[in-house]
Design a protein around this motif. Sequence first.
Motif, PDB file in Angstrom:
ATOM      1  N   ILE A 170       0.831  -1.206   0.000  1.00  0.00           N
ATOM      2  CA  ILE A 170       0.000   0.000   0.000  1.00  0.00           C
ATOM      3  C   ILE A 170       0.865   1.256   0.000  1.00  0.00           C
ATOM      4  CG2 ILE A 170      -0.227   0.021   2.521  1.00  0.00           C
ATOM      5  CD1 ILE A 170      -2.809   1.217  -0.129  1.00  0.00           C
ATOM      6  N   LEU A 186       0.485   4.254  -2.750  1.00  0.00           N
ATOM      7  CA  LEU A 186       0.266   5.651  -2.367  1.00  0.00           C
ATOM      8  C   LEU A 186       1.329   6.559  -2.973  1.00  0.00           C
ATOM      9  CD1 LEU A 186      -0.574   5.061   1.395  1.00  0.00           C
ATOM     10  CD2 LEU A 186      -2.206   5.785  -0.362  1.00  0.00           C
ATOM     11  N   ASP A 224       3.107   7.149   5.179  1.00  0.00           N
ATOM     12  CA  ASP A 224       2.822   5.989   6.030  1.00  0.00           C
ATOM     13  C   ASP A 224       2.034   6.407   7.274  1.00  0.00           C
ATOM     14  OD1 ASP A 224       4.342   4.247   4.308  1.00  0.00           O
ATOM     15  OD2 ASP A 224       6.144   5.151   5.158  1.00  0.00           O
ATOM     16  N   TRP A 243      -1.710   7.213   6.094  1.00  0.00           N
ATOM     17  CA  TRP A 243      -2.430   5.975   5.788  1.00  0.00           C
ATOM     18  C   TRP A 243      -2.784   5.215   7.056  1.00  0.00           C
ATOM     19  CZ3 TRP A 243      -5.350   3.716   2.430  1.00  0.00           C
ATOM     20  CH2 TRP A 243      -5.617   2.341   2.566  1.00  0.00           C
ATOM     21  N   TYR A 281      -5.877   6.792   8.770  1.00  0.00           N
ATOM     22  CA  TYR A 281      -7.151   6.591   8.087  1.00  0.00           C
ATOM     23  C   TYR A 281      -7.546   5.118   8.013  1.00  0.00           C
ATOM     24  CZ  TYR A 281      -8.069  11.375   6.581  1.00  0.00           C
ATOM     25  OH  TYR A 281      -8.386  12.713   6.553  1.00  0.00           O
ATOM     26  N   ASP A 282      -6.583   4.227   7.904  1.00  0.00           N
ATOM     27  CA  ASP A 282      -6.901   2.815   7.700  1.00  0.00           C
ATOM     28  C   ASP A 282      -7.026   2.023   8.995  1.00  0.00           C
ATOM     29  OD1 ASP A 282      -7.317   0.690   5.677  1.00  0.00           O
ATOM     30  OD2 ASP A 282      -5.523  -0.188   6.592  1.00  0.00           O
ATOM     31  N   VAL A 323      -4.189   9.139  -0.010  1.00  0.00           N
ATOM     32  CA  VAL A 323      -4.879   8.295   0.962  1.00  0.00           C
ATOM     33  C   VAL A 323      -6.389   8.316   0.724  1.00  0.00           C
ATOM     34  CG1 VAL A 323      -5.449   8.066   3.422  1.00  0.00           C
ATOM     35  CG2 VAL A 323      -3.073   8.405   2.709  1.00  0.00           C
ATOM     36  N   GLU A 348      -7.381   6.007  -2.024  1.00  0.00           N
ATOM     37  CA  GLU A 348      -7.401   4.595  -1.631  1.00  0.00           C
ATOM     38  C   GLU A 348      -8.544   4.268  -0.670  1.00  0.00           C
ATOM     39  OE1 GLU A 348      -5.671   1.796  -2.693  1.00  0.00           O
ATOM     40  OE2 GLU A 348      -5.329   3.269  -4.270  1.00  0.00           O
ATOM     41  N   LYS A 349      -9.025   5.275   0.052  1.00  0.00           N
ATOM     42  CA  LYS A 349     -10.157   5.055   0.955  1.00  0.00           C
ATOM     43  C   LYS A 349     -11.494   5.249   0.248  1.00  0.00           C
ATOM     44  CE  LYS A 349      -9.695   3.800   4.396  1.00  0.00           C
ATOM     45  NZ  LYS A 349      -9.413   2.397   4.836  1.00  0.00           N
TER      46      LYS A 349
END
Length: 265
Positions: free
Chosen positions: A5, A9, A33, A36, A39-40, A72, A75-76
């Motif tokens: 990931i 990104l 990093d 991410w 958020y993840d 990010v 990806e979300k």
Amino acid sequence: MIQHIGKKLRKHALYLSHKCKDGNLQSVFSCLDIVWTLYDKVMNWSAAQAQAEDRDFFIISKGQATLALYAVLIEKGYFTIDEIAPQIGQFHSRYCIQTDLTKFQGGIENNAGSLGHGLPFAAGIAYANKIKKSPSHVYVLCGDGEFCEGTMWESCIFASAKKLDNLTVIIDDNNSVGTMVNMGNMKRKLEAFNFEVASVNGHDMDALKDVFCRFKTQLNSKPKAVIAKTIRGYGSKTMMEHDIWFHKSPNEQELALLTQEVERV
């Protein structure tokens, strides 16, 4: 070793920088990093409920790293890269190189630009949430160089005085300030302002998750600070070695080379 990931990104950020012909990619790569992981793995936030009243807030104070936030959010599932890429950096586009709250209904929480403004803004949100007895937590990403600004320390005084244990300040310590002035022991300084402080490898997502989750549940009347030790341009040998990438966007040939380099790491 960068996780899959992390590579994805970084490739998003490279492409967006190429499209807008702007970007502080060294700064973006140093904090990807961190953003991410929040958020993840940590924040109470989702693309479907980006305006929920009890959501956690992410404030980007080091606005030069806006491309990290965009990557990010792609990806979300909040944006698509095909939506952003043709517009980013264009006149009247909402996808600015520094976040612009006025152009979004959720997803972007603050305006960025002049350094030293994000932490005061975040402290105000955290204080309001304390008054409302909201369960939300406020995270603010700052650069180490920002702490040359007086507003940062004024905000630390306020956060401590108001016992904002729902606020976590994240310092992307990529040694930018070290080229300008010796700040001394940042951990001891923040502890003197009655912050709960932890230092962590800012590229270790598991370590970041552990400290963020611990601080989120540690309601001890102290604001929190995470000093994330990072490397400018992390994930690209070229960017780590050549400071020309502090503020430079890749042309087509450089984009291809840097993308291959990120993938090989």
